[in-house]
Design a protein around this motif. Structure first.
Motif, PDB file in Angstrom:
ATOM      1  N   SER A 205       1.009  -1.301   0.098  1.00  0.00           N
ATOM      2  CA  SER A 205       0.004   0.084   0.220  1.00  0.00           C
ATOM      3  C   SER A 205       0.961   1.304   0.019  1.00  0.00           C
ATOM      4  O   SER A 205       0.392   2.440   0.586  1.00  0.00           O
ATOM      5  CB  SER A 205      -0.877   0.007   1.241  1.00  0.00           C
ATOM      6  N   SER A 206       1.975   1.063  -0.754  1.00  0.00           N
ATOM      7  CA  SER A 206       2.782   2.491  -0.746  1.00  0.00           C
ATOM      8  C   SER A 206       2.910   2.922  -2.014  1.00  0.00           C
ATOM      9  O   SER A 206       2.672   2.087  -3.275  1.00  0.00           O
ATOM     10  CB  SER A 206       4.285   2.004  -0.234  1.00  0.00           C
ATOM     11  N   ARG A 207       3.304   4.153  -2.399  1.00  0.00           N
ATOM     12  CA  ARG A 207       3.639   4.381  -3.716  1.00  0.00           C
ATOM     13  C   ARG A 207       4.821   5.554  -3.850  1.00  0.00           C
ATOM     14  O   ARG A 207       5.166   5.867  -2.718  1.00  0.00           O
ATOM     15  CB  ARG A 207       2.402   5.159  -4.185  1.00  0.00           C
ATOM     16  N   MET A 208       5.563   5.748  -5.002  1.00  0.00           N
ATOM     17  CA  MET A 208       6.390   6.670  -5.032  1.00  0.00           C
ATOM     18  C   MET A 208       5.734   8.048  -5.100  1.00  0.00           C
ATOM     19  O   MET A 208       4.870   8.225  -6.133  1.00  0.00           O
ATOM     20  CB  MET A 208       7.088   6.329  -6.427  1.00  0.00           C
ATOM     21  N   CYS A 209       6.269   8.831  -4.425  1.00  0.00           N
ATOM     22  CA  CYS A 209       5.834  10.382  -4.522  1.00  0.00           C
ATOM     23  C   CYS A 209       6.810  11.070  -5.465  1.00  0.00           C
ATOM     24  O   CYS A 209       7.905  11.173  -5.144  1.00  0.00           O
ATOM     25  CB  CYS A 209       5.852  11.017  -3.062  1.00  0.00           C
ATOM     26  N   PRO A 210       6.080  11.699  -6.432  1.00  0.00           N
ATOM     27  CA  PRO A 210       7.209  12.149  -7.484  1.00  0.00           C
ATOM     28  C   PRO A 210       7.616  13.723  -6.982  1.00  0.00           C
ATOM     29  O   PRO A 210       8.444  14.170  -7.351  1.00  0.00           O
ATOM     30  CB  PRO A 210       6.560  12.437  -8.793  1.00  0.00           C
TER      31      PRO A 210
ATOM     32  N   MET B  69       3.425   5.847   2.139  1.00  0.00           N
ATOM     33  CA  MET B  69       2.404   4.956   2.191  1.00  0.00           C
ATOM     34  C   MET B  69       1.146   5.730   1.546  1.00  0.00           C
ATOM     35  O   MET B  69       1.041   6.842   1.593  1.00  0.00           O
ATOM     36  CB  MET B  69       2.082   4.706   3.765  1.00  0.00           C
ATOM     37  N   ALA B  70       0.139   4.922   1.118  1.00  0.00           N
ATOM     38  CA  ALA B  70      -0.814   5.427   0.418  1.00  0.00           C
ATOM     39  C   ALA B  70      -1.729   6.231   1.287  1.00  0.00           C
ATOM     40  O   ALA B  70      -2.218   7.261   0.410  1.00  0.00           O
ATOM     41  CB  ALA B  70      -1.791   4.390  -0.246  1.00  0.00           C
ATOM     42  N   ASP B  71      -2.002   6.043   2.387  1.00  0.00           N
ATOM     43  CA  ASP B  71      -2.856   6.894   3.446  1.00  0.00           C
ATOM     44  C   ASP B  71      -2.213   8.090   3.363  1.00  0.00           C
ATOM     45  O   ASP B  71      -2.840   9.270   3.688  1.00  0.00           O
ATOM     46  CB  ASP B  71      -3.391   6.127   4.670  1.00  0.00           C
ATOM     47  N   ASP B  72      -0.931   8.349   3.568  1.00  0.00           N
ATOM     48  CA  ASP B  72       0.085   9.648   3.861  1.00  0.00           C
ATOM     49  C   ASP B  72      -0.328  10.388   2.436  1.00  0.00           C
ATOM     50  O   ASP B  72      -0.421  11.637   2.500  1.00  0.00           O
ATOM     51  CB  ASP B  72       1.554   9.280   3.918  1.00  0.00           C
ATOM     52  N   CYS B  73      -0.101   9.476   1.415  1.00  0.00           N
ATOM     53  CA  CYS B  73      -0.471  10.202   0.201  1.00  0.00           C
ATOM     54  C   CYS B  73      -1.799  10.930  -0.156  1.00  0.00           C
ATOM     55  O   CYS B  73      -2.121  12.168  -0.409  1.00  0.00           O
ATOM     56  CB  CYS B  73      -0.166   9.232  -1.117  1.00  0.00           C
ATOM     57  N   ALA B  74      -2.614  10.133   0.140  1.00  0.00           N
ATOM     58  CA  ALA B  74      -4.161  10.445   0.180  1.00  0.00           C
ATOM     59  C   ALA B  74      -4.333  11.754   1.187  1.00  0.00           C
ATOM     60  O   ALA B  74      -5.059  12.926   0.890  1.00  0.00           O
ATOM     61  CB  ALA B  74      -4.894   9.414   0.504  1.00  0.00           C
ATOM     62  N   ARG B  75      -3.967  11.650   2.326  1.00  0.00           N
ATOM     63  CA  ARG B  75      -4.181  12.736   3.375  1.00  0.00           C
ATOM     64  C   ARG B  75      -3.380  14.070   2.879  1.00  0.00           C
ATOM     65  O   ARG B  75      -4.082  14.962   2.934  1.00  0.00           O
ATOM     66  CB  ARG B  75      -3.290  12.312   4.701  1.00  0.00           C
ATOM     67  N   ARG B  76      -2.342  14.148   2.354  1.00  0.00           N
ATOM     68  CA  ARG B  76      -1.582  15.074   1.887  1.00  0.00           C
ATOM     69  C   ARG B  76      -2.576  15.830   0.466  1.00  0.00           C
ATOM     70  O   ARG B  76      -2.459  17.108   0.597  1.00  0.00           O
ATOM     71  CB  ARG B  76      -0.132  14.934   1.164  1.00  0.00           C
ATOM     72  N   ALA B  77      -2.955  15.007  -0.090  1.00  0.00           N
ATOM     73  CA  ALA B  77      -3.595  15.591  -1.358  1.00  0.00           C
ATOM     74  C   ALA B  77      -4.942  16.328  -0.973  1.00  0.00           C
ATOM     75  O   ALA B  77      -5.459  17.092  -1.462  1.00  0.00           O
ATOM     76  CB  ALA B  77      -3.923  14.547  -2.446  1.00  0.00           C
ATOM     77  N   ALA B  78      -5.434  15.555   0.134  1.00  0.00           N
ATOM     78  CA  ALA B  78      -6.704  16.134   0.623  1.00  0.00           C
ATOM     79  C   ALA B  78      -6.777  17.367   1.455  1.00  0.00           C
ATOM     80  O   ALA B  78      -7.775  17.926   1.922  1.00  0.00           O
ATOM     81  CB  ALA B  78      -7.536  15.006   1.322  1.00  0.00           C
TER      82      ALA B  78
ATOM     83  N   SER C  45      -0.349  11.952 -10.775  1.00  0.00           N
ATOM     84  CA  SER C  45      -1.148  10.876 -11.173  1.00  0.00           C
ATOM     85  C   SER C  45      -1.588  10.074 -10.131  1.00  0.00           C
ATOM     86  O   SER C  45      -2.524   8.986 -10.284  1.00  0.00           O
ATOM     87  CB  SER C  45      -0.388  10.180 -12.216  1.00  0.00           C
ATOM     88  N   ASN C  46      -0.974   9.864  -8.827  1.00  0.00           N
ATOM     89  CA  ASN C  46      -1.274   9.000  -7.811  1.00  0.00           C
ATOM     90  C   ASN C  46      -2.751   9.621  -6.939  1.00  0.00           C
ATOM     91  O   ASN C  46      -3.345   8.940  -6.316  1.00  0.00           O
ATOM     92  CB  ASN C  46      -0.166   8.927  -6.620  1.00  0.00           C
ATOM     93  N   LYS C  47      -2.967  10.592  -7.368  1.00  0.00           N
ATOM     94  CA  LYS C  47      -4.184  11.274  -6.656  1.00  0.00           C
ATOM     95  C   LYS C  47      -5.338  10.476  -6.780  1.00  0.00           C
ATOM     96  O   LYS C  47      -5.653  10.457  -8.046  1.00  0.00           O
ATOM     97  CB  LYS C  47      -4.465  12.702  -6.849  1.00  0.00           C
ATOM     98  N   GLY C  48      -6.127   9.967  -5.963  1.00  0.00           N
ATOM     99  CA  GLY C  48      -7.474   9.122  -6.226  1.00  0.00           C
ATOM    100  C   GLY C  48      -7.033   7.753  -6.608  1.00  0.00           C
ATOM    101  O   GLY C  48      -8.156   7.042  -6.469  1.00  0.00           O
ATOM    102  N   VAL C  49      -5.678   7.408  -6.403  1.00  0.00           N
ATOM    103  CA  VAL C  49      -5.501   5.719  -6.936  1.00  0.00           C
ATOM    104  C   VAL C  49      -5.601   5.003  -5.639  1.00  0.00           C
ATOM    105  O   VAL C  49      -4.743   5.349  -4.812  1.00  0.00           O
ATOM    106  CB  VAL C  49      -4.021   5.622  -7.800  1.00  0.00           C
TER     107      VAL C  49
END
Length: 107
Positions: free
Chosen positions: A57-62, A69-78, A100-104
């Motif tokens: 559940s992780s992803r590369m932050c460009p 982590m995906a939840d950290d990514c979603a939290r930052r975008a929201a 491109s990760n937003k909402g994925v």
């Protein structure tokens, strides 16, 4: 007995990168991961699978150029737009809005 979903993800990752890179990612020895991937790991695989699942559940932050982590990514975008115009926080927020990760979902 290995979790089929976790094992399938680990096999794909190892095929795309290498068993050594997978071992480095989760902090286990290559031999342990090789045994796990061949479904011959002699011990309970819960520890390995816990680490693997964490990285599933992780992803590369460009923007940050690191894996998050995906939840950290979603939290930052929201987050709401920062009040400090031209700040690094606003720059990061703007990058998240166009990422491109937003909402994925990686779940």
């Amino acid at each position: 007995m290995a979790d089929a979903e976790v094992l399938a993800w680990a096999k794909r990752y190892a095929d795309q990168h290498s068993i050594q890179k997978l071992a480095d990612l989760v902090g286990y020895k290559r031999t342990s991961l090789s045994l796990y991937l061949s479904d011959k790991y002699p011990a309970d695989p819960k520890g390995i699978e816990l680490e693997l699942r964490r990285h599933m559940s992780s992803r590369m932050c460009p923007y940050l150029e690191i894996e998050i982590m995906a939840d950290d990514c979603a939290r930052r975008a929201a987050r709401p737009r920062p009040h400090q115009s031209g700040s690094a926080m606003e720059e990061h927020w703007m990058a998240c809005q166009n990422c491109s990760n937003k909402g994925v979902s990686h779940e």
